[in-house]
Scaffold this active site. Structure first.
Site, PDB file in Angstrom:
ATOM      1  CG  HIS A 292     -41.633 -20.128 -38.185  1.00  0.00           C
ATOM      2  ND1 HIS A 292     -41.292 -19.678 -37.258  1.00  0.00           N
ATOM      3  CD2 HIS A 292     -40.957 -21.090 -38.677  1.00  0.00           C
ATOM      4  CE1 HIS A 292     -40.303 -20.470 -36.804  1.00  0.00           C
ATOM      5  NE2 HIS A 292     -40.116 -21.101 -37.038  1.00  0.00           N
ATOM      6  CG  HIS A 335     -39.409 -30.303 -38.744  1.00  0.00           C
ATOM      7  ND1 HIS A 335     -38.210 -29.743 -39.020  1.00  0.00           N
ATOM      8  CD2 HIS A 335     -39.848 -30.650 -40.217  1.00  0.00           C
ATOM      9  CE1 HIS A 335     -37.804 -29.514 -40.244  1.00  0.00           C
ATOM     10  NE2 HIS A 335     -38.619 -30.101 -41.495  1.00  0.00           N
ATOM     11  CD  GLU A 341     -33.541 -30.058 -37.686  1.00  0.00           C
ATOM     12  OE1 GLU A 341     -33.984 -29.337 -36.494  1.00  0.00           O
ATOM     13  OE2 GLU A 341     -35.030 -30.082 -38.484  1.00  0.00           O
ATOM     14  CG  HIS A 365     -33.996 -32.932 -32.620  1.00  0.00           C
ATOM     15  ND1 HIS A 365     -34.334 -31.340 -31.697  1.00  0.00           N
ATOM     16  CD2 HIS A 365     -34.162 -32.774 -31.321  1.00  0.00           C
ATOM     17  CE1 HIS A 365     -34.528 -30.751 -31.674  1.00  0.00           C
ATOM     18  NE2 HIS A 365     -34.737 -32.058 -30.326  1.00  0.00           N
ATOM     19  CG  HIS A 371     -37.157 -31.982 -33.868  1.00  0.00           C
ATOM     20  ND1 HIS A 371     -37.313 -32.619 -34.549  1.00  0.00           N
ATOM     21  CD2 HIS A 371     -36.997 -30.371 -35.041  1.00  0.00           C
ATOM     22  CE1 HIS A 371     -36.946 -32.147 -36.190  1.00  0.00           C
ATOM     23  NE2 HIS A 371     -37.398 -30.774 -35.862  1.00  0.00           N
TER      24      HIS A 371
END
Length: 443
Positions: A292, A335, A341, A365, A371
């Protein structure tokens, strides 16, 4: 309303005249002794005079009356607009908000400025280094009122309802899945067409730029030609009852009166303009082999800090695209980040949390707060048959990412009454899959 016209490009040297006044731009100079049509010449500077040429931002406006003609500014109530990052104690928890309320027009008329609410932010307008994230929720157009942000740039993301943004440079119609940027010092008003809501990313001390493409090459992501800025339009209108100019200055609101419309610019030229962009024109780069990719590949605009590669703020989107990665957990990974974020949802369902994260809501976050996908998403995608599939079809989510450690306001934590205090539960059913007896298969 007749279809609006635009000029194409990002950061170009543009010039525009209202067709009712041909030849209104001076030829060969900026400040002739007498301007065509008896206009006043006024420069709007978006950078210091001595900035290197690639970073030098300014426009020349040719107007019926200069903006200096007004009564003194006086302080006015700020409502839920604030730069007080210490009004409540810090909170490092994962946060999610249900859709922010829009006032009912039958109960109270609220225009764009009155409907501004600061959710979170950091930094300082006085030292010209910082960020604010705001929600706007309104139901009526601004009448004989305009707004001027002396502190920074507004990146406006409509979520519900079109907005007609009238600026000194002309008009822009901005719909959900489009964005617009009104840069520091530009006066504008907002017309709405019903109950309206959206998000704003404000930066102080920097302007938005297109991200560097590096090995991607010369093309991709948000292409410069797809940005649009308005064409000159003016009104020569006296307002005997008084026209109100609202100025956001050092985090506070001030208002002054004048007896004419500020949208009296007959012609202009320069590279410091408002602009808009359709997010559906974004050319997505994505992984086509395995793993990803980091979300930075979805950056539309960035406001750079003085540290190379570190942004005051990035505006990132998660648009419809193909997912084809092999041997890969395809949703976003778990993460902890040295950046903050804030996410919002314009429409649809976000791929990592299909329940609970709703259009018109948001999540934050904070720096180093864990998260990632909820339990249902993890279980489903850990066993999914991997084949090419459309991801985020019918959806448009976005992220405001910042290197600042943002504080949430009292309005965001308490007053709005939209904070989802059960958010943490979406991870509670994650279970251990650890098998100490697992061994690699023999080839």
């Amino acid at each position: 309303m007749a279809e609006l016209k635009y000029l194409s490009g990002f950061g170009n040297e543009f010039s525009s005249e209202d067709p009712r006044c041909p030849g209104s731009l001076p030829e060969g100079q900026n400040t002739p002794q007498v301007c065509p049509y008896g206009l006043y010449a006024e420069q709007l500077s978006g950078s210091a005079f001595t900035c290197p040429r690639p970073a030098n931002k300014r426009s020349w406006l040719y107007r019926i009356l200069p903006s200096v003609k007004h009564k003194p500014f006086t302080a006015v109530p700020c409502g839920n607009l604030t730069e007080d990052w210490n009004e409540v104690d810090p909170d490092p928890n994962q946060m999610r908000w249900l859709p922010f309320s829009i006032p009912k027009s039958s109960e109270k008329k609220v225009d764009f400025v009155a409907g501004l609410h600061t959710v979170c932010g950091a930094g300082d307008t006085k030292s010209r280094n910082g960020i604010s994230i705001l929600i706007y929720a309104c139901n009526t157009s601004m009448v004989d009122r305009c707004f001027n942000n002396s502190d920074g740039d507004f990146l406006i993301v409509p979520q519900q309802g079109n907005i007609l943004v009238t600026t000194e440079f002309g008009k822009m119609m901005v719909e959900p899945k489009e964005i617009c940027v009104v840069q520091q010092g530009m006066r504008f008003s907002v017309d709405v067409f019903g109950e309206t809501r959206g998000y704003i990313l404000e930066v102080y001390g920097a302007h938005y730029e297109l991200p560097d493409l590096g090995p991607i090459g010369a093309n991709g992501l948000a292409n410069p030609r797809d940005f649009q800025c308005p064409v000159a339009w003016y009104e020569d209108r006296k307002v005997t009852t008084g026209y109100t100019v609202i100025n956001k200055y050092q985090g506070k609101l001030f208002a002054c009166q004048q007896d004419f419309s500020p949208f009296n610019v007959v012609a202009w030229h320069g590279n410091y303009t408002p602009y808009k962009y359709n997010l559906e024109n974004f050319m997505v780069i994505n992984c086509v082999a395995f793993d990803h990719a980091d979300p930075s590949i979805f950056t539309v605009l960035t406001a750079k800090s003085t540290r190379p590669g570190v942004a005051i703020a990035d505006f990132v989107i998660f648009p419809p695209r193909w997912g084809v990665a092999d041997h890969t957990f395809r949703p976003p990974y778990y993460h902890r980040n040295c950046m903050s974020e804030f996410m919002g949802l314009i429409k649809g369902h976000y791929e990592a949390k299909e329940e609970g994260f709703q259009p018109g809501g948001g999540s934050l976050h904070s720096i180093m707060t864990p998260h990632g996908p909820d339990a249902d998403c993890f279980e489903k995608n850990s066993t999914a048959i991997l084949k090419p599939e459309r991801v985020a079809e019918g959806t448009m989510a976005f992220m405001f990412e910042s290197s600042f450690s943002m504080a949430v306001t009292k309005w965001g934590l308490e007053t709005c009454q939209k904070l989802d205090k059960s958010y943490y539960r979406c991870w509670e059913s994650l279970r251990s899959h650890f098998n100490p007896n697992w061994r690699p298969s023999k080839q």
